[in-house]
Every structure is written in C-alpha cells, then in structure tokens.
Design a protein around this motif. Sequence first.
Motif, mmCIF file in Angstrom:
data_model
loop_
_atom_site.group_PDB
_atom_site.id
_atom_site.type_symbol
_atom_site.label_atom_id
_atom_site.label_comp_id
_atom_site.label_asym_id
_atom_site.label_seq_id
_atom_site.Cartn_x
_atom_site.Cartn_y
_atom_site.Cartn_z
ATOM 1 N N ALA A 175 0.830 -1.209 0.000
ATOM 2 C CA ALA A 175 0.000 0.000 0.000
ATOM 3 C C ALA A 175 0.859 1.252 0.000
ATOM 4 C CB ALA A 175 -0.931 -0.021 1.218
ATOM 5 N N THR A 176 1.933 1.230 0.789
ATOM 6 C CA THR A 176 2.831 2.384 0.815
ATOM 7 C C THR A 176 3.503 2.586 -0.528
ATOM 8 O OG1 THR A 176 3.249 2.010 3.169
ATOM 9 C CG2 THR A 176 4.821 3.395 1.982
ATOM 10 N N TYR A 177 3.940 1.484 -1.133
ATOM 11 C CA TYR A 177 4.591 1.571 -2.450
ATOM 12 C C TYR A 177 3.639 2.174 -3.482
ATOM 13 C CZ TYR A 177 7.454 0.047 -6.411
ATOM 14 O OH TYR A 177 8.221 0.020 -7.535
ATOM 15 N N ARG A 178 2.396 1.738 -3.460
ATOM 16 C CA ARG A 178 1.438 2.251 -4.440
ATOM 17 C C ARG A 178 1.066 3.704 -4.136
ATOM 18 N NH1 ARG A 178 -4.358 -0.538 -6.114
ATOM 19 N NH2 ARG A 178 -4.920 0.994 -7.719
ATOM 20 N N LEU A 179 0.846 4.013 -2.854
ATOM 21 C CA LEU A 179 0.468 5.375 -2.497
ATOM 22 C C LEU A 179 1.569 6.358 -2.843
ATOM 23 C CD1 LEU A 179 -1.551 7.287 -1.151
ATOM 24 C CD2 LEU A 179 -0.472 6.765 1.046
#
Length: 451
Positions: A175-179
């Motif tokens: 999620a952090t990578y995508r955000l």
Amino acid sequence: MPSIDLLRHPSRWGLRARSALTAAAVVTVVVVFGAIVMLTLLNRALYGAADSYALGRISEISDRLHSAAPADLPADLLAPDSHVEIVQILDPSGAPIRSTTGAPSGPLITVPDSGTVTGIRAEPDLRVSARRTHGPAPATVLVAVSVDPADDVLKALVAGLALSGPIVVAAAAAATYRLVGRSLSSVEAIRSRVADIGASQLSQRVPIPAAADEIARLATTMNGMLARIEAGHAAQRRFLADASHELRSPLSTVIAGLELARDHPETVDTAMIESTLLPEAMRMKNLVDDLLTLAAADDHLLTLHRTDVDLDDIAATVLDLVRHTTTVELSGQLAPARISGDPGALTRVVRNLVDNAVIHARSTVTVRTVQGAADARVIVDDDGPGIPATDRSRVFDRFVRLADDRARATGGAGLGMPIVAEIVAAHHGTVRIDDSPLGGARLTVTLPVAG
C-alpha cells in the motif's frame, strides 16, 4: 554489478522502495510488539481463570474440613469436572488420605512449609494449587486443573499471528509503495511539464493535483515561481527595448554631429558643440550611469559609504542648484535632520525628487526636512496635476512615464524614481506618494536615523 551495488547502498534506492521498506519495518515492529503484549495478557487471563477454578474447589473443600474429617467428605467434592482433573487431601506427613479416582498414589507436588501454593505446573497439562487447612484433622488440599484448553488457544493464536503478521507487513509495504507511486506521479507530471517549458513558453503552468496536499502546494509554488520568472523575463525585454530606445536618440545625434564634422568641418562650431553634442553626450552618460546604478541594485551590489548626513544641508544645496535651471518657484522649510547614510546617494535622491517635482509643477515646489525620534523625512510638494492613486506604484517601475509624450524635457527616461526607490531601500527607508496640499503630488522619503 549495478544491482549488487544498489543492494549494498539502500540510500540509493528510489523513494517508493525506501518508503515501502520503512513502512514494512515499522509495521513489523508494531505487529511483533502487539503480538507479545497480546500473548502475555491472554496467557495471564487463561491461566488465571484455570487457577481460579482450582482455588474455588480448594475453598469449598476447606470449608467442609473445618467441621468434618477428610473421610467424611462427600465423593462429589473429589470428583473431576470440565475444569478440575485431580483432587488430593494430604495428611500432615504429606501422604494422600483421599484422592480422585485414578489419581496418582503419591502427592502431585511437594507442598512448601507455608502450606499455600497457586498455579504450580505439575505435569505438562496440569496446574496445581494447594492450601493447608486447620480443622478437627489438619490436612492439605491439592487441586489440579487441566491447561490443555489454554494451551490450545495460545497455540492457535501464535499460529494465526505467524500467518497473518507477514501478510499485514506485506500489505502495508504494498500500500505504501502504491500510495507513494501515485503521489510521485503528480511530481513526475510537474517535472515533465517544467522540463518542456522553454524561454519562449514561460506562460505555461504545471498541473495542480485535485487533492489539497503538499504536492498541490508544491505545484502552486512552482506556478508562482514561473509567473515571477515570466514577469522578470518580460521586464528584462521591456528594459532592453526601452534602454535601446533611450540610447539610440542621443547616440544618433552624436554620430550625426561627428559625421558632419568629418564631412564639413567648417560647419561645426563651439555653439553647436555646446548646444547639441555635449548635452546629448551628457544625456547618454547620465542614462548609462542610471542603468549601472539599477543593475548594481538588482545584484545587491549598491555600495553605500555611510557617514553622518545632514538632510537639510543636502536639500539646501539641491535647491540652490535647481533654481538656476527653472522658472518654477522653489521654497524650503528645512529643519535640522541628521541620519547615517551615503551623502552622494542621498543627494541623488533629493535631486531626483526635486527634478521630478519641477517637471510636473505649474508654478511652485516646496521641500521640507523633518527630524523624528527614530527617523528623518524629506517631503517634496508640487502644485502640478498630481499622480492618480492607481498609478502611484507604477511610478517606481523602470522606464514608466505617466505623461503621454516621450519628450526628453517632460517625460525623462523614466529611471529617476526607480533609482530613488532603490537607494531608499538600500538605506532601509521607505518612499510614499500622497496628495499634496498644493494640489499636486507629495513624495515623502522616510529614513531611519541609525541607518
């Protein structure tokens, strides 16, 4: 080799990878810490509940032993149930007197001299509690409860955490990578747009994301910077065009005079030199000096040689000089006013103010100097047409004339007031334009006493 080098130097990783790794590390620490706390609390709760069952059976048997012998106790008090596995009643020597059917022949644990224990692990699946009673026949009551249910719950929880923990960590990292990737896409859009903007396309602006976040503020700031660059570029082009226009006229006059002197030397006399060539050359020199002053101010290289300056003396000197060049009535109300500043630069300020007032005055110009506790002021009034409030800020722009014509006698080069503003700012002062009691404009220069 490059991939190995990147693995050895995580600081060179991209922002998305570093953010995802950091999020994974933080979530891992939180999950592990939370799991330890949860298991500790649950362990205490489950084993505490098991011990409470044992202590409840011990209390029930002890109450009976206060009035009855161990042999007289009913069998149901020693019978196992869903929680209690074994009950033993020991005599003072530690030998079992009565026990649950199928219980070991010997005591489950060795009871200490205090006669009371709680939650002692006797076998892998038993916890034993004991209490000594003082009835008609002193005895020690041992009750063992099964901890298999508690162990099963703890094992199931450990297995669940072991399986779900990595999933939670991986989900947080993903999620952090995508955000971060979505956020960086806006930054990439800004970067690509800025990369495409050339000197001839300064009117373009970067896209502003819909979300009111830091990226949107970055885009807004970038657009503001582009607007300032565009305005500066336009001002520079206008400056060059106006400077070229102002220099071309006197330079053409001087060149024409020199060509005339070359081709027809008999036509060039002292009167022509004094009335035409020298004034045009001086005009060109003054314009170049003004341009150099403004260039130095733009580069913060306007050098001031500070000393104690009497503004009233400067104003008196300027008035004496200007009286010989104009028919406008000049008057001064010059109170002593002393500051710390550059005498030459401040003389130029007062001269420019007076010259500007004389150009626009109908008949009268007055100059006043006023000394305050923390500052001193030079006030110049004229009875001319005045300056409209909407144009008062434009007066200090370069090559700006409020008059319709560009005549050298009335319009000037449009650099006098910008030079005043730069010199006053270098002295940490202010210049303001108001309506004059004489009907024209009032220009007030305020300078701090201590510079």
